[in-house]
Design a protein around this motif. Structure first.
Motif, PDB file in Angstrom:
ATOM      1  N   GLU A   1      99.335  89.904 -22.508  1.00 30.34           N
ATOM      2  CA  GLU A   1      99.376  88.900 -23.565  1.00 30.34           C
ATOM      3  C   GLU A   1     100.690  88.932 -24.335  1.00 30.34           C
ATOM      4  N   MET A   2     101.362  90.070 -24.319  1.00 29.69           N
ATOM      5  CA  MET A   2     102.598  90.196 -25.078  1.00 29.69           C
ATOM      6  C   MET A   2     103.713  89.314 -24.529  1.00 29.69           C
ATOM      7  N   GLU A   3     103.540  88.882 -23.294  1.00 31.09           N
ATOM      8  CA  GLU A   3     104.515  87.988 -22.681  1.00 31.09           C
ATOM      9  C   GLU A   3     104.713  86.728 -23.524  1.00 31.09           C
ATOM     10  N   HIS A   4     103.682  86.351 -24.279  1.00 31.17           N
ATOM     11  CA  HIS A   4     103.717  85.122 -25.072  1.00 31.17           C
ATOM     12  C   HIS A   4     104.258  85.343 -26.492  1.00 31.17           C
ATOM     13  N   LEU A   5     104.560  86.583 -26.833  1.00 29.50           N
ATOM     14  CA  LEU A   5     105.027  86.885 -28.185  1.00 29.50           C
ATOM     15  C   LEU A   5     106.551  86.835 -28.209  1.00 29.50           C
ATOM     16  N   LYS A   6     107.079  85.663 -28.358  1.00 31.91           N
ATOM     17  CA  LYS A   6     108.516  85.438 -28.229  1.00 31.91           C
ATOM     18  C   LYS A   6     109.329  86.045 -29.365  1.00 31.91           C
ATOM     19  N   HIS A   7     108.689  86.349 -30.501  1.00 30.45           N
ATOM     20  CA  HIS A   7     109.415  86.871 -31.660  1.00 30.45           C
ATOM     21  C   HIS A   7     109.207  88.371 -31.858  1.00 30.45           C
ATOM     22  N   LEU A   8     108.481  89.009 -30.950  1.00 28.51           N
ATOM     23  CA  LEU A   8     108.175  90.436 -31.101  1.00 28.51           C
ATOM     24  C   LEU A   8     109.454  91.263 -31.038  1.00 28.51           C
ATOM     25  N   ASN A   9     109.688  92.079 -32.084  1.00 23.76           N
ATOM     26  CA  ASN A   9     110.869  92.943 -32.069  1.00 23.76           C
ATOM     27  C   ASN A   9     110.572  94.398 -32.417  1.00 23.76           C
ATOM     28  N   VAL A  10     109.315  94.709 -32.784  1.00 16.04           N
ATOM     29  CA  VAL A  10     108.911  96.102 -33.003  1.00 16.04           C
ATOM     30  C   VAL A  10     107.554  96.312 -32.348  1.00 16.04           C
ATOM     31  N   LEU A  11     107.478  97.338 -31.489  1.00 13.39           N
ATOM     32  CA  LEU A  11     106.246  97.633 -30.767  1.00 13.39           C
ATOM     33  C   LEU A  11     106.085  99.136 -30.656  1.00 13.39           C
ATOM     34  N   THR A  12     104.880  99.639 -30.971  1.00 14.98           N
ATOM     35  CA  THR A  12     104.569 101.051 -30.746  1.00 14.98           C
ATOM     36  C   THR A  12     103.356 101.106 -29.826  1.00 14.98           C
ATOM     37  N   LEU A  13     103.367 102.066 -28.884  1.00 10.24           N
ATOM     38  CA  LEU A  13     102.335 102.135 -27.855  1.00 10.24           C
ATOM     39  C   LEU A  13     101.910 103.572 -27.602  1.00 10.24           C
ATOM     40  N   SER A  14     100.706 103.726 -27.030  1.00 10.05           N
ATOM     41  CA  SER A  14     100.220 105.028 -26.577  1.00 10.05           C
ATOM     42  C   SER A  14      99.711 104.898 -25.155  1.00 10.05           C
ATOM     43  N   PHE A  15      99.899 105.964 -24.396  1.00  9.73           N
ATOM     44  CA  PHE A  15      99.370 106.016 -23.036  1.00  9.73           C
ATOM     45  C   PHE A  15      98.632 107.332 -22.862  1.00  9.73           C
ATOM     46  N   ARG A  16      97.524 107.276 -22.111  1.00  7.89           N
ATOM     47  CA  ARG A  16      96.668 108.456 -21.969  1.00  7.89           C
ATOM     48  C   ARG A  16      96.665 109.047 -20.563  1.00  7.89           C
ATOM     49  N   SER A  17      97.530 108.536 -19.703  1.00  8.73           N
ATOM     50  CA  SER A  17      97.663 109.105 -18.358  1.00  8.73           C
ATOM     51  C   SER A  17      99.000 108.672 -17.773  1.00  8.73           C
ATOM     52  N   ALA A  18      99.465 109.443 -16.802  1.00  5.94           N
ATOM     53  CA  ALA A  18     100.716 109.104 -16.137  1.00  5.94           C
ATOM     54  C   ALA A  18     100.579 107.776 -15.399  1.00  5.94           C
ATOM     55  N   SER A  19      99.422 107.534 -14.813  1.00 10.32           N
ATOM     56  CA  SER A  19      99.214 106.283 -14.076  1.00 10.32           C
ATOM     57  C   SER A  19      99.214 105.085 -15.016  1.00 10.32           C
ATOM     58  N   GLU A  20      98.660 105.249 -16.217  1.00  9.99           N
ATOM     59  CA  GLU A  20      98.661 104.172 -17.206  1.00  9.99           C
ATOM     60  C   GLU A  20     100.085 103.846 -17.638  1.00  9.99           C
ATOM     61  N   LEU A  21     100.878 104.876 -17.850  1.00 12.72           N
ATOM     62  CA  LEU A  21     102.284 104.678 -18.229  1.00 12.72           C
ATOM     63  C   LEU A  21     103.045 103.948 -17.129  1.00 12.72           C
ATOM     64  N   GLU A  22     102.806 104.359 -15.895  1.00 11.65           N
ATOM     65  CA  GLU A  22     103.491 103.736 -14.755  1.00 11.65           C
ATOM     66  C   GLU A  22     103.142 102.251 -14.645  1.00 11.65           C
ATOM     67  N   LYS A  23     101.872 101.921 -14.798  1.00 13.86           N
ATOM     68  CA  LYS A  23     101.452 100.514 -14.732  1.00 13.86           C
ATOM     69  C   LYS A  23     102.071  99.710 -15.867  1.00 13.86           C
ATOM     70  N   ALA A  24     102.108 100.291 -17.041  1.00  7.85           N
ATOM     71  CA  ALA A  24     102.629  99.580 -18.209  1.00  7.85           C
ATOM     72  C   ALA A  24     104.092  99.219 -18.035  1.00  7.85           C
ATOM     73  N   LEU A  25     104.849 100.100 -17.435  1.00  5.47           N
ATOM     74  CA  LEU A  25     106.279  99.861 -17.323  1.00  5.47           C
ATOM     75  C   LEU A  25     106.617  98.753 -16.333  1.00  5.47           C
ATOM     76  N   ARG A  26     105.638  98.300 -15.570  1.00  2.00           N
ATOM     77  CA  ARG A  26     105.837  97.131 -14.709  1.00  2.00           C
ATOM     78  C   ARG A  26     105.993  95.864 -15.540  1.00  2.00           C
ATOM     79  N   PHE A  27     105.462  95.909 -16.766  1.00  2.00           N
ATOM     80  CA  PHE A  27     105.556  94.755 -17.651  1.00  2.00           C
ATOM     81  C   PHE A  27     106.807  94.820 -18.516  1.00  2.00           C
ATOM     82  N   ASN A  28     107.645  95.817 -18.300  1.00  2.00           N
ATOM     83  CA  ASN A  28     108.636  96.110 -19.331  1.00  2.00           C
ATOM     84  C   ASN A  28     109.655  95.002 -19.563  1.00  2.00           C
TER      85      ASN A  28
END
Length: 200
Positions: free
Chosen positions: A94-121
């Motif tokens: 959903e963040m793809e639609h946030l055109k003005h986003l300039n500050v984001l903090t995130l948490s990940f609870r597994s290495a696999s979750e982190l890896e998947k998330a970075l595909r959206f980077n």
């Protein structure tokens, strides 16, 4: 209170839900629910079309965020999800639609979750300021080079990663490419099996 612009309910652990009447706060720009006992966000929050700041940090009990809620905040500039009980992966698309986003903090609870998330980077990497790796139980070794290209990452937290023994960073790449350029704070807490922190 239709003219209310800032609502700070943080640090009220007994607060478990928001009234649907919050939709009447049509001028709201800043909503802080951090460190509350909130369990779900009401779909009525979609009425807050002017929202620029949403803080859900350390809402460990948060289990439900309605689909398309985050993307409905088209003016959102700051989104804080570190320590949020609701999985970050579930809202990243959903963040793809946030055109003005300039500050984001995130948490990940597994290495696999982190890896998947970075595909959206490509959608949000320029906004990430803080990443927490929490309660890892699926990995003894973690390569954090995937985080190295996050231009504005200033804080990296490893917390309660009890099985983690090794964090891999390729030093020659860091020195050559200016990786982790903005990193200012590294916090390692309750990682009892981590044997080497010379990478810092």
């Amino acid at each position: 209170m239709p003219m209310l612009r800032v609502l700070d309910l943080s640090r009220n652990m007994n607060l478990e839900e928001l009234p649907v009447g919050i939709a009447k706060l049509v001028s709201l720009e800043h909503l802080n629910l951090s460190r509350t006992g909130i369990k779900k966000l009401p779909v009525e929050l979609k009425a807050l079309a002017r929202l620029k700041y949403l803080n859900l940090e350390w809402t460990a009990d948060l289990e439900t965020i309605p689909q398309q809620l985050i993307s409905s905040f088209s003016k959102l500039q700051v989104l804080k999800l570190e320590g949020c009980g609701y999985g970050c992966l579930l809202v990243l698309e959903e963040m793809e639609h946030l055109k003005h986003l300039n500050v984001l903090t995130l948490s990940f609870r597994s290495a696999s979750e982190l890896e998947k998330a970075l595909r959206f980077n490509k959608f949000f990497s320029c906004a990430i300021e803080q990443v927490s790796l929490l309660d890892f139980r699926d990995s003894r070794s973690l390569n954090i080079m995937a985080l190295a290209k996050l231009q504005h990452l200033c804080t990296l937290r490893l917390w309660s990663c009890m099985d983690l023994e090794e964090v891999k960073v390729e030093r020659n790449i860091i020195e050559g490419a200016g990786c982790f350029h903005s990193l200012r704070y590294v916090i390692v807490d309750k990682c009892n099996h981590l044997r080497d922190v010379s990478w810092v």
